[in-house]
Scaffold this motif. Structure first.
Motif, mmCIF file in Angstrom:
data_model
loop_
_atom_site.group_PDB
_atom_site.id
_atom_site.type_symbol
_atom_site.label_atom_id
_atom_site.label_comp_id
_atom_site.label_asym_id
_atom_site.label_seq_id
_atom_site.Cartn_x
_atom_site.Cartn_y
_atom_site.Cartn_z
ATOM 1 N N UNK A 95 0.814 -1.215 0.000
ATOM 2 C CA UNK A 95 0.000 0.000 0.000
ATOM 3 C C UNK A 95 0.847 1.265 0.000
ATOM 4 N N UNK A 96 0.265 2.326 -0.518
ATOM 5 C CA UNK A 96 0.839 3.673 -0.437
ATOM 6 C C UNK A 96 0.122 4.408 0.686
ATOM 7 N N UNK A 97 0.841 5.234 1.419
ATOM 8 C CA UNK A 97 0.244 5.952 2.539
ATOM 9 C C UNK A 97 -0.410 7.246 2.071
ATOM 10 N N UNK A 98 -1.688 7.409 2.387
ATOM 11 C CA UNK A 98 -2.368 8.675 2.185
ATOM 12 C C UNK A 98 -2.104 9.490 3.455
ATOM 13 N N UNK A 99 -1.221 10.478 3.337
ATOM 14 C CA UNK A 99 -0.731 11.188 4.512
ATOM 15 C C UNK A 99 -1.810 12.067 5.129
ATOM 16 N N UNK A 100 -2.414 12.900 4.316
ATOM 17 C CA UNK A 100 -3.451 13.791 4.833
ATOM 18 C C UNK A 100 -4.374 14.231 3.714
ATOM 19 N N UNK A 101 -5.579 14.607 4.088
ATOM 20 C CA UNK A 101 -6.564 15.145 3.154
ATOM 21 C C UNK A 101 -7.241 16.328 3.832
ATOM 22 N N UNK A 102 -7.396 17.403 3.092
ATOM 23 C CA UNK A 102 -7.968 18.611 3.692
ATOM 24 C C UNK A 102 -8.798 19.354 2.654
ATOM 25 N N UNK A 103 -9.997 19.773 3.069
ATOM 26 C CA UNK A 103 -10.858 20.599 2.221
ATOM 27 C C UNK A 103 -11.108 21.909 2.967
ATOM 28 N N UNK A 104 -10.919 23.018 2.284
ATOM 29 C CA UNK A 104 -11.122 24.329 2.889
ATOM 30 C C UNK A 104 -12.574 24.453 3.343
ATOM 31 N N UNK A 105 -12.775 25.010 4.531
ATOM 32 C CA UNK A 105 -14.086 25.008 5.175
ATOM 33 C C UNK A 105 -15.241 25.490 4.294
ATOM 34 N N UNK A 106 -15.118 26.587 3.552
ATOM 35 C CA UNK A 106 -16.260 27.013 2.737
ATOM 36 C C UNK A 106 -16.700 25.980 1.696
#
Length: 225
Positions: free
Chosen positions: A97-108
């Motif tokens: 597997x490859x590591x998905x380090x982080x995911x982020x969506x801007x609040x608006x």
């Protein structure tokens, strides 16, 4: 509203949120990360990491833009490129597997399906490179308030986000469960456009689909002699 998905490059790196642009939580081991934040320039360290990973391994991130504005991003890499990955109680990441380090969506732009869109973009990219799965360390207490009154928000995505889009827990933990998504599962997801089309077609009868109703023209008068 137009949405566009692009790969992370040294040029698009500048479109990350400012706090994430200068964060090396994942890119360095804990000691080196603390040293960079205290005495160095974490932004340069992150840029160097992205540059090296792009050269040696390939694409390591995706960004999504909504009407030309940066709205979210995701970063990923093999565990060997992510020193922090060994610091979790539920490590190591599976060898395939490859590591998905982080995911982020801007609040608006939250709750608009952009997180799912980003992960599917990762799945398409990695499938072409022969990868079978992605794994992630989720934060089971993301957003909670601790005893000191501080909001528990860090560099990990919420565990609930991962489970909501199909990740399965492979090693449970009260705070940092390790989760896994088989890429063939992500590739089977239907896009929001497909869902909208199905909804539209579902509201129409088969007869109207095969025999579209033509507009009725008003009758014209004939002149009498």
């Amino acid at each position: 509203m137009s949405r566009r998905l692009v790969s992370l490059t040294l040029d698009t790196l500048e479109d990350l949120p400012r706090s994430c642009r200068a964060c090396v939580f994942w890119e360095l081991d804990p000691v080196a990360a603390d040293r960079a934040c205290a005495n160095g320039d974490p932004g340069l360290e992150k840029e160097a990491w992205v540059s090296q990973t792009l050269l040696e391994w390939g694409s390591c991130g995706k960004l999504v833009y909504v009407d030309g504005m940066p709205a979210g991003f995701v970063m990923f890499a093999p565990p060997a490129y992510v020193p922090r990955s060994m610091a979790f109680p539920t490590s190591p990441v599976s060898p395939d597997a490859v590591l998905l380090m982080t995911a982020h969506v801007v609040q608006p732009f939250a709750d608009g399906g952009l997180g799912r869109m980003l992960v599917q973009g990762v799945a398409r990219d990695l499938t072409k490179r022969g990868v079978k799965a992605i794994e992630a360390f989720g934060d089971a207490k993301f957003g909670e308030v601790d005893e000191a009154g501080r909001n528990e928000r860090g560099c990990l995505a919420p565990a609930d986000f991962f489970t909501s889009i199909g990740f399965k827990t492979v090693r449970p933990h009260p705070r940092y469960p390790r989760l896994r998504l088989e890429l063939r599962t992500a590739l089977s997801w239907k896009s929001d456009v497909e869902y909208a089309l199905e909804k539209l077609l579902g509201s129409m009868s088969p007869e109207s689909l095969l025999r579209p109703v033509l507009p009725v023209r008003p009758a014209t008068r004939t002149m009498q002699s």
